[in-house]
Each structure stands twice: as structure tokens, then as C-alpha cells.
Design a protein around this motif. Structure first.
Motif, PDB file in Angstrom:
ATOM      1  N   LEU A   1      55.942 -28.280 -49.281  1.00 29.98           N
ATOM      2  CA  LEU A   1      56.955 -29.149 -48.699  1.00 29.98           C
ATOM      3  C   LEU A   1      56.400 -30.570 -48.698  1.00 29.98           C
ATOM      4  O   LEU A   1      55.460 -30.874 -47.965  1.00 29.98           O
TER       5      LEU A   1
ATOM      6  N   ARG B   1      51.444 -25.171 -40.984  1.00 39.40           N
ATOM      7  CA  ARG B   1      51.622 -26.374 -41.804  1.00 39.40           C
ATOM      8  C   ARG B   1      50.266 -27.005 -42.128  1.00 39.40           C
ATOM      9  O   ARG B   1      49.353 -26.987 -41.300  1.00 39.40           O
TER      10      ARG B   1
ATOM     11  N   ASP C   1      62.276 -31.798 -49.866  1.00 40.08           N
ATOM     12  CA  ASP C   1      62.161 -32.078 -48.440  1.00 40.08           C
ATOM     13  C   ASP C   1      62.600 -30.949 -47.531  1.00 40.08           C
ATOM     14  O   ASP C   1      62.692 -31.123 -46.319  1.00 40.08           O
ATOM     15  N   ARG C   2      62.877 -29.752 -48.087  1.00 37.15           N
ATOM     16  CA  ARG C   2      63.248 -28.642 -47.210  1.00 37.15           C
ATOM     17  C   ARG C   2      62.970 -27.303 -47.872  1.00 37.15           C
ATOM     18  O   ARG C   2      63.029 -27.165 -49.093  1.00 37.15           O
TER      19      ARG C   2
ATOM     20  N   LEU D   1      63.484 -22.802 -47.196  1.00 37.12           N
ATOM     21  CA  LEU D   1      64.203 -21.764 -46.462  1.00 37.12           C
ATOM     22  C   LEU D   1      63.297 -20.553 -46.334  1.00 37.12           C
ATOM     23  O   LEU D   1      62.819 -20.022 -47.338  1.00 37.12           O
TER      24      LEU D   1
ATOM     25  N   GLU E   1      65.545 -22.902 -41.771  1.00 37.86           N
ATOM     26  CA  GLU E   1      65.359 -24.087 -42.600  1.00 37.86           C
ATOM     27  C   GLU E   1      64.172 -24.877 -42.065  1.00 37.86           C
ATOM     28  O   GLU E   1      64.120 -25.203 -40.875  1.00 37.86           O
ATOM     29  N   VAL E   2      63.218 -25.160 -42.947  1.00 33.11           N
ATOM     30  CA  VAL E   2      61.992 -25.856 -42.552  1.00 33.11           C
ATOM     31  C   VAL E   2      61.984 -27.235 -43.196  1.00 33.11           C
ATOM     32  O   VAL E   2      62.134 -27.368 -44.415  1.00 33.11           O
ATOM     33  N   ARG E   3      61.828 -28.260 -42.374  1.00 31.42           N
ATOM     34  CA  ARG E   3      61.715 -29.642 -42.835  1.00 31.42           C
ATOM     35  C   ARG E   3      60.418 -30.245 -42.304  1.00 31.42           C
ATOM     36  O   ARG E   3      59.725 -29.625 -41.494  1.00 31.42           O
TER      37      ARG E   3
ATOM     38  N   ASP F   1      60.057 -32.553 -40.205  1.00 35.48           N
ATOM     39  CA  ASP F   1      60.115 -32.881 -38.782  1.00 35.48           C
ATOM     40  C   ASP F   1      60.452 -31.693 -37.893  1.00 35.48           C
ATOM     41  O   ASP F   1      60.705 -31.865 -36.701  1.00 35.48           O
TER      42      ASP F   1
ATOM     43  N   ALA G   1      61.921 -27.193 -37.634  1.00 30.91           N
ATOM     44  CA  ALA G   1      62.544 -26.019 -38.242  1.00 30.91           C
ATOM     45  C   ALA G   1      63.740 -25.612 -37.401  1.00 30.91           C
ATOM     46  O   ALA G   1      63.725 -25.747 -36.174  1.00 30.91           O
TER      47      ALA G   1
ATOM     48  N   LYS H   1      69.327 -20.897 -38.993  1.00 30.64           N
ATOM     49  CA  LYS H   1      70.637 -21.011 -39.613  1.00 30.64           C
ATOM     50  C   LYS H   1      71.455 -19.744 -39.352  1.00 30.64           C
ATOM     51  O   LYS H   1      70.909 -18.682 -39.080  1.00 30.64           O
TER      52      LYS H   1
END
Length: 214
Positions: free
Chosen positions: A128, A143, A169-170, A172, A182-184, A186, A188, A191
């Protein structure tokens, strides 16, 4: 072969490999024919991915098989606990995740173990924004940052079994109880899922279409 195949992969523009139970490793040539490799042992192989100019195959008894063409080299993992997944690419470090929360990288001709002590099992990993994200039991999301790895916040306690990049940038992650996360960079978020059955793996065509199995 009649043995179960558990992983398939390779390096872009090169041969494709499939691997599975009873030490089976198959190589597909550019002509499309499959052939079984020799000297691959009897260990069940669980995952396949690129490792520079060769392919790394994770094992269910702690070993890693490095394959280049028809040549194989076996690396010992310092124990018999299974590796569940492997992720790498040309020009990038290759990572392995496994039982007991183990995380390792392939360093030339040996494995470098990066964790110490038992934690929840890590099941899969993906990149990511150039940083590694790993998912596992109890909804754990690990992370990577410059100082090492840390456990990020997770919106679920359900086990996560697979993760795929949806874009730069993301990600799943999918898992038990129908969990879709969904992991970003900033955080998670959970969904809405069409099922409460456990999801086991996910692939994408890179253009927005997903296939999730369970």
C-alpha cells in the motif's frame, strides 16, 4: 498430476509456476505446456510469487523453494511451522508470512526472520503506497513504517485471510464472518458484505472487478 495445487504465480513476462501438495511444482513454458519439476521434495507448497529473477515458493513445513527455470534451491526456515503466503516482485524485497505471526524476508540465499515470539497467525500481505500491509487472525492488520512494523487499528475481530490491492492507495482484506475491510493509509473500514460465510481469497482484474471465494 492429481495432487491439490495451492498456489500459482511467477514474474511478469516469464514462466508461470503452480505448486501444491506432496511437493508438486509445475512450470508452464511460453508455449503453454506444463511440466513437473524434479528435486522439489515432499513438503506441501502453499504460495508462489516473484523473487527478483527467480520464483519463491512457500512451504507448509517452514521451508522456501527458490526456482529459476528447472533449477531449484531449498531454504530452511529454522522450524517446521508453515508459511501461508509470499509476496514479491522484480526489484523489490520478497516477504513471507506464516503461523505464529511470523514475518520473514528472503535475503539472497537465506531467510531473515523479522518477528520474535508467538502472535496471531498472519495469513496474507500486499503493498500500500510502497509499504507492506499484512493481515491475519483476530482481524489484525500489521503495517510497515521506517522504524519497523506496528499493529494498526482494525474495524473487526474476525480473522482476515487474504488481501488484494484495489489501487495504489487502497486494499481490500477478506475473511471470517463475511468480513470485507477496506484498508487505506489513514485507517481501515468495514464494508457491507453480501454474506456472513467466511471468505478465503480474492483477486482483481485491476480495473475494478473483484472475485471473492469462500
Amino acid at each position: 498430476v492429481s495432487a491439490t495445487l495451492r498456489g500459482v504465480g511467477g514474474c511478469a513476462g516469464a514462466d508461470l509456476y503452480a505448486a501444491g501438495d506432496a511437493g508438486i511444482v509445475l512450470r508452464r513454458s511460453s508455449a503453454g505446456a506444463w511440466q513437473a519439476l524434479r528435486d522439489t521434495g515432499s513438503e506441501a507448497w502453499t504460495g508462489v510469487d516473484c523473487d527478483g529473477d527467480r520464483v519463491a515458493i512457500a512451504g507448509a513445513r517452514g521451508s522456501v523453494l527458490l526456482v529459476q527455470g528447472d533449477r531449484t534451491v531449498r531454504l530452511e526456515g529454522g522450524g517446521d511451522r508453515p508459511w501461508y503466503g509470499v509476496a514479491g516482485a522484480r526489484g523489490e524485497r520478497t516477504w513471507l508470512v506464516g503461523a505464529g505471526g511470523r514475518l520473514a524476508s528472503i535475503d539472497g540465499d537465506h531467510l531473515r526472520l523479522l518477528t520474535d515470539g508467538p502472535t496471531g497467525a498472519i495469513r496474507d500481505l500486499a503493498a500500500l503506497g510502497g509499504a507492506l500491509v499484512a493481515v491475519g487472525e483476530y482481524g489484525r492488520i500489521a503495517r510497515e513504517r521506517e522504524s519497523g512494523f506496528y499493529e494498526g487499528n482494525s474495524p473487526t475481530s474476525s480473522g482476515l485471510g487474504a488481501v488484494v490491492a484495489l489501487g495504489p492507495d487502497r486494499l481490500l482484506a477478506v475473511g471470517d464472518d463475511g468480513a470485507l475491510v477496506e484498508v487505506r493509509a489513514d485507517g481501515a473500514a468495514l464494508k457491507v458484505s453480501p454474506s456472513h460465510a467466511p471468505w478465503r481469497d480474492v483477486v482483481t482484474d485491476g480495473e475494478g472487478e473483484l472475485l471473492i471465494v469462500g
